[in-house]
Design a protein around this motif. Structure first.
Motif, PDB file in Angstrom:
ATOM      1  N   PRO A  76       0.840  -1.204   0.000  1.00  6.90           N
ATOM      2  CA  PRO A  76       0.000   0.000   0.000  1.00  6.90           C
ATOM      3  C   PRO A  76       0.870   1.248   0.000  1.00  6.90           C
ATOM      4  O   PRO A  76       2.082   1.184   0.236  1.00  6.90           O
ATOM      5  CB  PRO A  76      -0.813  -0.139   1.292  1.00  6.90           C
ATOM      6  CG  PRO A  76      -0.003  -1.034   2.166  1.00  6.90           C
ATOM      7  CD  PRO A  76       0.703  -1.977   1.235  1.00  6.90           C
ATOM      8  N   GLN A  77       0.262   2.381  -0.234  1.00  9.54           N
ATOM      9  CA  GLN A  77       1.034   3.626  -0.348  1.00  9.54           C
ATOM     10  C   GLN A  77       1.755   3.916   0.967  1.00  9.54           C
ATOM     11  O   GLN A  77       1.194   3.782   2.060  1.00  9.54           O
ATOM     12  CB  GLN A  77       0.123   4.785  -0.734  1.00  9.54           C
ATOM     13  CG  GLN A  77      -0.674   4.538  -2.003  1.00  9.54           C
ATOM     14  CD  GLN A  77       0.127   3.941  -3.129  1.00  9.54           C
ATOM     15  OE1 GLN A  77       1.150   4.498  -3.534  1.00  9.54           O
ATOM     16  NE2 GLN A  77      -0.314   2.797  -3.632  1.00  9.54           N
ATOM     17  N   THR A  78       2.994   4.320   0.836  1.00  6.26           N
ATOM     18  CA  THR A  78       3.837   4.578   2.000  1.00  6.26           C
ATOM     19  C   THR A  78       4.968   5.516   1.616  1.00  6.26           C
ATOM     20  O   THR A  78       5.398   5.549   0.462  1.00  6.26           O
ATOM     21  CB  THR A  78       4.413   3.261   2.563  1.00  6.26           C
ATOM     22  OG1 THR A  78       5.246   3.532   3.698  1.00  6.26           O
ATOM     23  CG2 THR A  78       5.234   2.522   1.508  1.00  6.26           C
ATOM     24  N   ALA A  79       5.431   6.286   2.572  1.00  2.00           N
ATOM     25  CA  ALA A  79       6.597   7.152   2.388  1.00  2.00           C
ATOM     26  C   ALA A  79       7.079   7.569   3.766  1.00  2.00           C
ATOM     27  O   ALA A  79       6.294   7.613   4.732  1.00  2.00           O
ATOM     28  CB  ALA A  79       6.255   8.388   1.554  1.00  2.00           C
ATOM     29  N   THR A  80       8.357   7.867   3.862  1.00  3.97           N
ATOM     30  CA  THR A  80       8.951   8.303   5.124  1.00  3.97           C
ATOM     31  C   THR A  80       9.531   9.696   4.938  1.00  3.97           C
ATOM     32  O   THR A  80      10.168   9.972   3.908  1.00  3.97           O
ATOM     33  CB  THR A  80      10.052   7.329   5.572  1.00  3.97           C
ATOM     34  OG1 THR A  80       9.484   6.036   5.753  1.00  3.97           O
ATOM     35  CG2 THR A  80      10.698   7.785   6.871  1.00  3.97           C
ATOM     36  N   ALA A  81       9.323  10.553   5.921  1.00  7.40           N
ATOM     37  CA  ALA A  81       9.832  11.927   5.825  1.00  7.40           C
ATOM     38  C   ALA A  81      10.410  12.370   7.163  1.00  7.40           C
ATOM     39  O   ALA A  81       9.943  11.954   8.234  1.00  7.40           O
ATOM     40  CB  ALA A  81       8.724  12.884   5.396  1.00  7.40           C
ATOM     41  N   LYS A  82      11.418  13.216   7.073  1.00 10.05           N
ATOM     42  CA  LYS A  82      11.999  13.866   8.250  1.00 10.05           C
ATOM     43  C   LYS A  82      12.138  15.346   7.931  1.00 10.05           C
ATOM     44  O   LYS A  82      12.804  15.728   6.961  1.00 10.05           O
ATOM     45  CB  LYS A  82      13.366  13.256   8.579  1.00 10.05           C
ATOM     46  CG  LYS A  82      14.045  13.892   9.791  1.00 10.05           C
ATOM     47  CD  LYS A  82      15.404  13.262  10.035  1.00 10.05           C
ATOM     48  CE  LYS A  82      16.123  13.933  11.207  1.00 10.05           C
ATOM     49  NZ  LYS A  82      17.486  13.351  11.411  1.00 10.05           N
ATOM     50  N   TRP A  83      11.492  16.159   8.751  1.00 15.70           N
ATOM     51  CA  TRP A  83      11.462  17.602   8.502  1.00 15.70           C
ATOM     52  C   TRP A  83      12.068  18.347   9.671  1.00 15.70           C
ATOM     53  O   TRP A  83      11.821  18.031  10.843  1.00 15.70           O
ATOM     54  CB  TRP A  83      10.026  18.066   8.304  1.00 15.70           C
ATOM     55  CG  TRP A  83       9.873  19.525   7.926  1.00 15.70           C
ATOM     56  CD1 TRP A  83       9.827  20.037   6.680  1.00 15.70           C
ATOM     57  CD2 TRP A  83       9.748  20.638   8.821  1.00 15.70           C
ATOM     58  NE1 TRP A  83       9.675  21.405   6.714  1.00 15.70           N
ATOM     59  CE2 TRP A  83       9.629  21.802   8.029  1.00 15.70           C
ATOM     60  CE3 TRP A  83       9.730  20.755  10.214  1.00 15.70           C
ATOM     61  CZ2 TRP A  83       9.495  23.071   8.579  1.00 15.70           C
ATOM     62  CZ3 TRP A  83       9.612  22.024  10.774  1.00 15.70           C
ATOM     63  CH2 TRP A  83       9.485  23.167   9.952  1.00 15.70           C
ATOM     64  N   THR A  84      12.910  19.337   9.360  1.00 10.64           N
ATOM     65  CA  THR A  84      13.379  20.317  10.338  1.00 10.64           C
ATOM     66  C   THR A  84      13.220  21.685   9.700  1.00 10.64           C
ATOM     67  O   THR A  84      12.983  21.794   8.489  1.00 10.64           O
ATOM     68  CB  THR A  84      14.862  20.093  10.721  1.00 10.64           C
ATOM     69  OG1 THR A  84      15.682  20.507   9.616  1.00 10.64           O
ATOM     70  CG2 THR A  84      15.150  18.638  11.057  1.00 10.64           C
ATOM     71  N   PRO A  85      13.359  22.751  10.458  1.00 17.68           N
ATOM     72  CA  PRO A  85      13.257  24.093   9.841  1.00 17.68           C
ATOM     73  C   PRO A  85      14.306  24.348   8.768  1.00 17.68           C
ATOM     74  O   PRO A  85      14.160  25.274   7.966  1.00 17.68           O
ATOM     75  CB  PRO A  85      13.444  25.035  11.036  1.00 17.68           C
ATOM     76  CG  PRO A  85      12.990  24.246  12.216  1.00 17.68           C
ATOM     77  CD  PRO A  85      13.429  22.843  11.932  1.00 17.68           C
ATOM     78  N   ASP A  86      15.361  23.498   8.731  1.00 19.26           N
ATOM     79  CA  ASP A  86      16.450  23.733   7.786  1.00 19.26           C
ATOM     80  C   ASP A  86      16.570  22.678   6.694  1.00 19.26           C
ATOM     81  O   ASP A  86      17.379  22.836   5.774  1.00 19.26           O
ATOM     82  CB  ASP A  86      17.781  23.801   8.540  1.00 19.26           C
ATOM     83  CG  ASP A  86      17.834  24.981   9.491  1.00 19.26           C
ATOM     84  OD1 ASP A  86      17.391  26.068   9.084  1.00 19.26           O
ATOM     85  OD2 ASP A  86      18.301  24.797  10.624  1.00 19.26           O
ATOM     86  N   SER A  87      15.817  21.596   6.788  1.00 18.74           N
ATOM     87  CA  SER A  87      15.963  20.555   5.776  1.00 18.74           C
ATOM     88  C   SER A  87      14.739  19.651   5.765  1.00 18.74           C
ATOM     89  O   SER A  87      13.993  19.576   6.746  1.00 18.74           O
ATOM     90  CB  SER A  87      17.216  19.699   6.037  1.00 18.74           C
ATOM     91  OG  SER A  87      17.060  18.941   7.230  1.00 18.74           O
TER      92      SER A  87
END
Length: 738
Positions: free
Chosen positions: A356-367
């Motif tokens: 099934p649809q999936t994705a991983t993300a990591k967010w910071t104010p700079d990247s």
């Protein structure tokens, strides 16, 4: 050149070579270290090395290992191996030492898109890459030869390369690619290197072992996006409005927040809610406890019945876009001695990828980083940039192996956008979003629904004097790429795949009077590029109607087609190949009935002939299918044979079992119990005939043949039972595959 292959439903060809992911070189990416630490076995992340690149497509290490850059996506179809073969053919390297890597789309953007398109769809993975990747291999070979010639102080014209060894022909001096790779990397890249004549190919056209880790897939060691693990990672589950266009009015997360492992419950846009937890199961069970009040909006009363009524109205409407026309069809119909008419229906279909649809993300104010199982890294990067709110240079995407694509993971990056939006609400924490199967089934980008009315004029000498084809249904481009529709003054040219006047999807029949048009009738159900796209239904419409016309004119089905295909010799060639292969002119065994179909799509000419039997009037057994394909050139025949067989699994599943229906604005089918696929025991023996060198152009392989099995089976069913089938799936007519 013609190649015959025979793959039964129990015969699996497994490549013996398993090569670890290749390493790219010379990159300085600020986000790369996190990606490399995170990605496990079987992926193709880039790692900076001291070894320089030779051009942009080739890396040669001191030990003569060759790493080929691949930017198209591997989805089981063998694109990675095929593209590597193209480069290696011109490079003249040792194939046993070839591996690959994946330059990130961010690096491609930084380097002014030196690797071209990352999109893998429309059967374009090889055919629209072949020229420039072959030139990349040829340029690298010339640079390596020049570097050796410089060391020997001899003319490069006196040197040749073969099997990763460079030889100075007059003296017999030899050196290897690895020994001169550093010097070669410092030379100017040739701008337009000459390519081999196809007659000189030694690797292209050979069924070499795959290099994308087949053994890992078989043993379960392959890391797919759903398996990805990152330090400190949490998992999210999401639920979006079941009615397309609906929104969240309010939600109560109090029960969910008290459950074990739950970290947060967050809104995602104005139409979805997500739960973030330590594990998927914790997130999923907590999601079930979130009480959501939906605003279904204006689409709450739409149903399959109302959609079909809208399409039926379109069959006779005056507002239609003409795309293929010659002669005077109105005059032909009015003066006909006899007219034949048939109306067809083809439903919505879900891609139903096993993962099934999936994705991983990591967010910071700079990247912002994302790990995505994508068919188009550039589209994924664009989605990350837009959702992150950060400039492009602060974002990157790493491709992770995808468990099925079929068009769902290319132009559509909703799951990537969701992952970033969720990660933004827990800065610095990697969040892996995983949809449930139910979410995947009800939030798809569906194969468009379509109806068709075919009408033909026959004169008193039993000649077909005119054919009218009215399509009524959805436009993909009006939803996905409206600018294209605007450029065609409101028309969607993609609707006419397989029945266009010219081009890679051009019709392969000629009639003195012809009209093919489309009454556009869009629904609230979001359409998408489903494997094979509009060729699937158009092949059923026109190829079953050709059989009806053959019967009405008293002609054999194959002979009738040949009569109207004289202007298309390559189409006739594949038709003849399957007719001969199935034994069309010879009597079938008792109880066995045959059907045939042909089509041009994605730049290739394809045909299929089948043998079936029918019990109790509704139990169909497909005994074998003979398939012929002429894509112009073939890189790896074994992969083509596998693709043809695999495409028939997809096409026959849609023919017999699959449909998406709508009630109260929402999708009814929520899992594989109501959206079924054919099983191994139902899969017929497939005999593939590959015709090479049929033209100078390169055609596709993964999608063209998917469309011809269905009409061939329908035509055979008529011969077995005397019943015409014009509504898909066949289960709605009480017919099942056994």
């Amino acid at each position: 050149m013609t190649i015959n292959t025979n793959i039964s439903r129990r015969h699996f060809v497994i490549g013996s070579s398993t090569v670890a992911a290749g390493l790219a070189i010379g990159f300085d990416l600020s986000l790369i270290s996190t990606a490399n630490a995170a990605i496990g076995n079987g992926t193709t992340a880039m790692t900076p090395l001291a070894t320089p690149e030779i051009g942009v497509w080739v890396v040669v290490k001191p030990n003569d290992d060759v790493i080929v850059r691949i930017v198209r996506s591997e989805m089981g179809q063998g694109t990675i191996t095929g593209l590597a073969q193209l480069v290696a053919e011109e490079l003249q390297c040792d194939w046993k030492k070839v591996s690959y890597d994946y330059p990130s789309p961010a690096e491609n953007l930084k380097r002014n898109k030196v690797w071209g398109s990352y999109s893998t769809g429309g059967s374009r993975g090889i055919r629209t890459s072949e020229l420039y990747v072959r030139k990349g291999g040829a340029a690298a070979r010339m640079m390596l030869i020049q570097a050796a010639a410089n060391q020997w102080n001899v003319p490069a014209s006196e040197c040749v390369a073969e099997n990763s060894v460079i030889t100075h022909q007059p003296t017999g001096k030899k050196t290897t690619f690895g020994k001169v790779s550093v010097a070669a990397s410092q030379l100017e890249v040739p701008k337009d290197p000459p390519l081999k004549d196809p007659k000189e190919w030694k690797l292209i056209g050979k069924s070499v072992d795959r290099i994308d880790g087949v053994a890992d897939k078989v043993t379960g060691r392959q890391v797919y996006a759903i398996d990805l693990k990152l330090p400190g990672m949490l998992v999210a589950n999401i639920k979006e409005s079941p009615v397309f266009g609906g929104t969240v009015m309010s939600y109560d997360a109090s029960k969910a927040l008290n459950m074990k492992g739950v970290k947060k419950v967050v809104p995602v846009g104005n139409s979805a809610v997500a739960v973030i937890a330590e594990t998927f199961w914790q997130a999923k069970t907590a999601m079930d406890q979130v009480s959501i009040i939906w605003n279904d909006g204006a689409n709450a009363n739409v149903s399959s019945a109302s959609i079909k009524k809208m399409l039926e109205d379109g069959l006779n409407a005056n507002d239609a876009f003409v795309h293929n026309s010659n002669g005077d069809i109105k005059s032909a119909l009015s003066s006909a001695s006899k007219t034949i008419e048939a109306t067809y229906f083809y439903p919505f279909l879900n891609h139903a990828t096993l993962e099934p649809q999936t994705a991983t993300a990591k967010w910071t104010p700079d990247s912002c980083e994302a790990w995505v199982p994508t068919q188009d890294g550039e589209a994924s990067l664009a989605a990350v940039i837009a959702a992150s709110g950060l400039p492009a240079e602060k974002c990157n995407v790493y491709k992770v192996n995808l468990g099925g694509g079929f068009g769902r993971r290319g132009a559509f990056q909703d799951f990537t956008t969701q992952a970033v939006n969720i990660a933004k609400q827990m800065p610095g924490t990697p969040i892996k979003l995983i949809w449930t199967r139910e979410e995947d089934m009800t939030q798809g980008r569906y194969h468009p629904v379509m109806m068709c009315k075919m009408t033909a004029a026959i004169d008193d000498k039993k000649n077909v004097t005119g054919v009218n084809m009215r399509l009524s249904g959805q436009s993909i481009l009006s939803a996905v790429r409206p600018a294209v529709v605007e450029s065609f003054k409101g028309k969607d040219p993609l609707v006419f795949q397989g029945v266009e006047p010219l081009g890679e999807h051009g019709i392969t029949y000629s009639f003195p009077n012809l009209n093919i048009d489309h009454a556009m009738r869009n629904t609230h159900v979001p359409p998408g590029f489903w494997r094979g796209v509009n060729v699937n239904q158009n092949a059923i419409f026109i190829e079953t109607f050709m059989d009806e016309l053959a019967e009405a004119t008293g002609m054999d089905a194959v002979e009738f087609r040949r009569k109207h295909m004289r202007e298309f010799p390559r189409a006739v060639a594949v038709l003849n190949a399957v007719a001969d292969g199935i034994g069309w002119t010879k009597p079938a065994a008792p109880g066995i009935y045959r059907g045939v179909a042909q089509m041009r799509s994605f730049g290739s000419y394809v045909a299929a002939a089948c043998e079936i039997s029918v019990k109790n009037g509704n139990e169909v057994k497909i005994h074998r299918i003979v398939a012929a394909t002429d894509p112009g050139y073939v890189v790896n025949p074994a992969q083509v044979a596998r693709q043809v067989s695999g495409s028939f699994v997809y096409g026959l599943s849609a023919l017999f079992e699959e449909e998406i229906t709508i009630e109260k604005g929402a999708v009814v089918q929520k899992n594989f119990d109501t959206f079924n696929s054919i099983r191994l025991y139902q899969m017929p023996q497939v005999e593939t005939i590959i015709i090479q060198g049929g033209g100078k152009d390169w055609g596709g392989v993964g999608e063209p043949t998917i469309a011809v099995a269905a009409p061939a089976v329908i035509n055979a069913f008529y011969r077995a039972t005397g019943k015409r089938l014009r509504t898909v799936p066949l289960k709605n007519s009480g017919i099942k595959l056994v």
